[in-house]
Scaffold this active site. Structure first.
Site: not given
Length: 340
Positions: A171, A204
């Site tokens: 991330k 994600d």
């Protein structure tokens, strides 16, 4: 060759699945002297951990352990024994192969992904404190040393097992420093393994991609928290935690364990499915160099699942632990006879 292995049966259904796994490994002709110990003590150590130090010492000495499931308290209670064991023994690599088993109903066919998770730091360092009432701070620790070490482990594994592609999951678009360092460390290692295709994906998006099209992935390399989440997510693609193995591996020792729960509701009733621990046992045999026995048990397990006559209730069958175990041993028998 004889092996000395620490056995930590675990809690709930742990002792039942551990006994079943022992029977299967022994029926395959692997010579193991088991040293059986509990992982948890009744009294907390100075550090507040409930880890049995003689179990730790046994794993250090034997260098390999097989472990059943252990319970962990949620929000409060004692720290996780599982995490404490990994940290104490510096088992920095969590290895989770996820593959379809024949006859197990799942949403996808042809899933074959290996997840490699950094096991010692990130938010799992457990460095949390209350700043002022109503405000808690949790520290995410990422080091170049740990990130480089896990990257090397993953690329070496790919080389050894003929895997072609590694996705680093991150991330770093938001956590530019911590996940940024994780990626930077991996990139440096990736350069030394040109034969392995190296890619990166934001976590994600990776979660979405893996449930849309799992076949696009070969290996995933992840920091601790994303690794924990995505390895369970991946297990869900092939039928859940009851049908996937797990290994925690360090430079000095390794611990292979079932990652499913302790299932207290069926403990002691002879209904538990030992598949996850048997599969972890197969990983352990590979680690010990007992490859032909590992392949034979794998083939026997797949045969029992393919035929579907003696599978346990969680898979939609009617068999209990003993019947399932007998069936796997029965599927081994012809080869065992052939070798004698």
């Amino acid at each position: 060759m004889r092996h000395k292995v620490t056995l930590i049966p675990g809690e709930g259904i742990g002792p039942e699945v551990a006994a079943a796994t022992r029977r299967i490994l022994e029926a395959a002709g692997v010579q193991i002297d088991w040293e059986e110990l509990e992982a948890r003590t009744d009294k907390a150590t100075e550090a507040g951990q409930l880890v049995n130090q003689s179990a730790v010492a046994s794993v250090r000495k034997n260098r390999v352990a097989l472990k059943g499931p252990m319970g962990t308290a949620i929000a409060g209670g004692a720290p996780s024994v599982n995490v404490a064991l990994r940290k104490t023994l510096d088992l920095y690599a969590n290895l989770r192969p996820v593959k379809n088993l024949p006859g197990v109903k799942s949403r996808f066919e042809g899933v074959d992904i290996v997840l490699v998770r950094e096991n010692t730091e990130d938010l799992y360092s457990g460095l949390e404190h209350e700043v002022v009432p109503g405000v808690v701070e949790s520290l995410k620790i990422i080091t170049e040393r740990a990130s480089t070490r896990i990257a090397r482990f993953a690329f070496e594994y790919a080389k050894r097992s003929g895997r072609k592609k590694i996705h680093a999951i991150h991330k770093a678009n938001i956590m530019k420093l911590s996940d940024g360092l994780f990626l930077k460390s991996i990139r440096a290692v990736a350069e030394k393994y040109p034969e392995t295709e190296y890619k990166e994906m934001i976590v994600d998006n990776a979660c979405m991609q893996i449930v849309l099209d799992p076949q696009q992935f070969d290996m995933l390399l992840l920091p601790n928290l994303y690794g924990d989440v995505m390895s369970d997510l991946a297990a869900g693609l092939v039928g859940g935690l009851g049908v996937v193995p797990s290994g925690n591996i360090g430079d000095d020792c390794a611990m292979f364990e079932a990652v499913h729960g302790t299932a207290p509701d069926i403990a002691g009733k002879g209904l538990a499915n030992p598949t996850a621990l048997v599969m972890s046992g197969i990983m352990m045999l590979d680690h010990l160099g007992e490859r032909s026995a590992a392949r034979r048990i794998e083939a026997a397990l797949e045969k029992v699942y393919r035929e579907g006559q003696h599978v346990t209730r969680d898979i939609g069958g009617k068999a209990g632990t003993t019947e399932f175990t007998d069936a796997v041993i029965g599927a081994l028998a012809p080869v065992a006879a052939h070798h004698s």
